[in-house]
Enzyme design. Structure first.
Site, PDB file in Angstrom:
ATOM      1  N   SER A  67      74.757   4.186  14.343  1.00  0.00           N
ATOM      2  CA  SER A  67      74.794   2.773  14.708  1.00  0.00           C
ATOM      3  C   SER A  67      73.586   2.036  14.114  1.00  0.00           C
ATOM      4  O   SER A  67      73.367   2.091  12.918  1.00  0.00           O
ATOM      5  CB  SER A  67      74.873   2.627  16.229  1.00  0.00           C
ATOM      6  N   ASP A 213      81.879   2.877  16.077  1.00  0.00           N
ATOM      7  CA  ASP A 213      80.499   3.251  16.374  1.00  0.00           C
ATOM      8  C   ASP A 213      80.345   4.759  16.624  1.00  0.00           C
ATOM      9  O   ASP A 213      81.023   5.334  17.472  1.00  0.00           O
ATOM     10  CB  ASP A 213      80.037   2.478  17.610  1.00  0.00           C
TER      11      ASP A 213
END
Length: 729
Positions: A67, A213
């Site tokens: 991320s 993610d």
């Protein structure tokens, strides 16, 4: 027992370093992996950690990220220093980055018309599988372009396997729940995939997978870091947000965020359990910084530096002498060119959309230096047409030539859409109106971009429109457009301040125009329009004649719009000029409407002026000048003022008193305006040639449901009106 021995050894080494004593040389150099966890905006803390590592001369053998950790890890592996990272984050407009929409001035005129009547985010793709919603609040178009800028992709495509420092980036396959690890391929694509928060940002499609993610499966990938470069030690940095307290969970969004947070917390605990006594764990105190507060990057970076300082005793066990560190820096240094000449511009193959249509927006010329800011604006304009999943670029070298390749990936769902909108118009001196509207767009019916558009409004102001738009060339310079419209309006007829009648006016027309698109400025249209007007008084204190007229005439329109926003512009201008001539009715109508806005600090100054007149004959009541209503002489009721040859103008000042949260456009404003009008022939008021005046105070702002206005209009004669408007007006 082994764990105790490792901790004991680590403590002795740290003690020797702190006391300035020599540390016995190891038989082999220690290999160190840096693992940077995800946490949204809190991930800027990784920059502060890197600052400490550089100051203490700690070489890194490989880096792994998830991320926001993937963003920093990828940038560091690509040769970006912590100092430069801070600088580039400072230059970023974090409000704009999370808005995929192009500046309103950059949209095509057809897109502007759709934006005016329909709400963003209501679009449904029509496919053989049924309806399909967009996969995220944010498509991530500007975010991806920012990543390109961060690692200098404009100077050449950056691939993970070509970086000096081994890098791995973690994403999640939303279809299978599997961890996907990028060790090769496009660096910026991997960074973008790893940051795709489910629901907020659209997934990245990669080799048949849809990636989101990486924090869902491995937010602090310790094991991966150890494996990537066979590391002896891991420096793991955790910047995750703590879970919310039960009393702070109530909305659907907070429940979703807590669910994601729970999944992340569980996999982080598993990763941290694999740390050994020789590893170093850094958990910065990020206080109240939220995952969405990217503008607080500087605070987060400072907190990361402070967190690393707390582990300084252990970090210094990994320090090397200046010569060794300089050699490591030289080996891993990336020295890109500062500029590059583009030899060829290429549009990647498309499915239905003609490549000339994409190319029309690209201003980069072969044989000239690549202008990155201009290219990014061109790509945002292309994306703003609304036909694409994403628009990106690559700079590749083929046969010693620099090729700029523009990749416009069409929406997989469909090029056919349903779009929705609504409007609420509540006025103290008139009846309230609610309208629901829907439209169907069938686009790219042929290689030139033919489009069918059908719309319907249901409510207080019913309306039906059918439109066919056929470009005459692949770049859409010229077009032909037949159109049919039918609408009904309830018009209150006043004599001075007394309402004497409710007039129902049904208007329909058919037109055919030949037009020209004027780049990003607007359109010019010339054609013929046939009217059918039917009007009757439903409630009247005097006898009013019914109207049933059929007539036609030549039409010319010039519509220019360079405002940066539709409803609350902070800069830009617009101009609308039209001329209609009817031989049958023996009148012609000329209308000119000009406006502009200018921002000065937190204030916006706006001006508008309009002039409408009959060049010959006299305007009939069903096509007369109509003034009154919000920001059209606000102290009077809507359409209270009817006449011929009218001038209208207003001057407004607005104070910006708030802004929409991240990912939403617009701001909140408190406004004050002065208005004036003069009519040569006033059909409804006994004021002769006198000027009419009005003032208005209002609160307004853009919301997810469209523009919102609450206003109070007044006149020097003592008239007043109250307004509440919401929706695509």
């Amino acid at each position: 027992m082994n764990m105790r021995k490792e901790i004991h050894t680590r403590f002795i080494l740290a003690l020797l370093v702190c006391c300035g004593l020599a540390v016995p040389a190891m038989a082999e150099p220690v290999r160190t992996a840096l693992v940077l966890g995800g946490g949204g905006a809190r991930g800027a803390a990784h920059i502060g950690v890197l600052e400490v590592l550089e100051r203490e001369r700690i070489p890194i053998d490989c880096v792994v990220g998830t991320s926001m950790g993937a963003l920093v890890a990828g940038s560091y592996a690509a040769g970006l220093s912590p100092k430069k990272m801070r600088k580039k984050l400072a230059e970023a407009d974090w409000t704009d980055i999370f808005l995929d929409v192009a500046d309103f001035s950059q949209l095509s005129y057809r897109k502007k018309k759709v934006s005016q009547r329909y709400l963003p985010g209501t679009e449904l793709g029509v496919t053989h599988k049924g309806f399909q919603l967009q996969s995220g609040v944010v498509a991530g178009e500007k975010i991806k372009l920012f990543f390109n800028q961060l690692v200098d992709s404009n100077l050449g495509e950056r691939n993970i396997e070509q970086l000096a420092i081994p890098l791995a980036i973690v994403a999640t396959d939303i279809g299978t729940g599997e961890r996907v690890v990028f060790r090769e391929g496009s660096l910026t694509q991997a960074m973008r995939a790893s940051m795709s928060v489910p629901g907020l940002m659209a997934p990245v499609e990669y080799k048949g997978r849809k990636l989101v993610d990486g924090g869902l499966v491995d937010n602090v990938p310790v094991v991966l870091g150890r494996e990537l470069c066979n590391a002896d030690r891991v420096i793991a940095v955790n910047v995750g947000s703590p879970l919310r307290e039960p009393e702070n969970i109530g909305s659907m969004f907070s429940v979703t965020a807590q669910m994601i947070g729970t999944l992340t917390k569980q996999n982080v605990e598993r990763s941290l359990s694999s740390l050994t006594g020789q590893d170093i764990y850094i958990y910065p105190d990020l206080g109240t910084i939220k995952a969405s507060e990217f503008a607080r990057y500087d605070e987060a970076a400072d907190a990361g530096r402070a967190g690393a300082e707390k582990q300084l005793m252990f970090l210094r066990t990994l320090s090397v002498d200046q010569n060794t560190y300089s050699a490591w820096k030289k080996k891993n240094k990336y020295a890109p060119k500062t500029e590059i000449v583009i030899d060829e511009v290429r549009i990647a193959p498309t499915k239905r959309i003609h490549r000339d249509y994409v190319a029309r927006q690209i201003q980069q010329l072969p044989g000239t230096l690549l202008d990155r800011p201009e290219l990014e604006q061109d790509l945002i304009r292309i994306y703003g047409d609304g036909f694409y999943q994403n628009v990106d670029y690559r700079v590749v070298n083929e046969n010693d030539k620099n090729i700029l390749e523009v990749v416009a990936r069409e929406k997989d769902a469909s090029l056919d859409y349903l779009i929705f909108g609504f409007s609420i118009d509540n006025e103290y001196r008139q009846e309230s109106n609610f309208n629901f509207r829907a439209a169907y767009r069938n686009t790219w019916l042929n290689s030139y971009g033919g489009e069918f558009f059908a719309s319907a409004d249901v409510g207080g102001k019913p309306r039906v429109e059918l439109d066919f738009y056929q470009p005459l060339d692949t770049r859409h310079h010229f077009f032909i457009e037949p159109n049919y419209l039918r609408k009904r309006e309830e018009i209150s007829i006043f004599i001075d301040d007394e309402r004497i009648a409710e007039y129902q006016l049904d208007t329909s027309y058919t037109e055919v125009v030949l037009g020209s698109n004027l780049g990003g400025y607007g359109q010019s249209r010339l054609g013929w329009r046939d009217y059918h007007v039917n009007g009757s008084a439903d409630l009247s204190s005097i006898t009013l004649p019914d109207v049933n007229e059929r007539f036609g005439g030549f039409l010319y329109e010039l519509n220019l719009d360079r405002r940066n926003r539709l409803y609350f512009p902070s800069h830009g201008w617009r101009a609308d000029i039209s001329y209609f001539d009817s031989h049958h009715e023996d009148y012609s109508k000329l209308a000119a409407d000009l406006g502009g806005a200018y921002k000065l600090g937190d204030y916006v100054l706006s001006i508008r002026t309009a002039y409408i007149t009959s060049v010959k004959g006299q305007l009939p009541i069903y096509d007369a000048v109509m003034l009154g209503g919000f920001l059209k002489m606000s102290g009077y009721a809507s359409n209270q003022i009817l006449g011929d040859e009218a001038f209208y103008g207003h001057l407004r000042t607005e104070k910006i008193i708030g802004r929409m949260p991240l990912g939403l456009n617009g701001d909140l404003r408190l406004g004050f305006g002065l208005e004036a009008a003069k009519l040569e022939k006033n059909y409804t008021m006994s004021v002769g040639d006198d000027w009419l005046d009005s003032g208005v105070i209002y609160l307004g702002g853009e919301t997810p449901f469209g523009p919102l206005y609450m206003g109070y209009g007044f006149t020097s004669r003592g008239d007043y009106n109250l307004y509440l408007q919401l929706g695509a007006l």
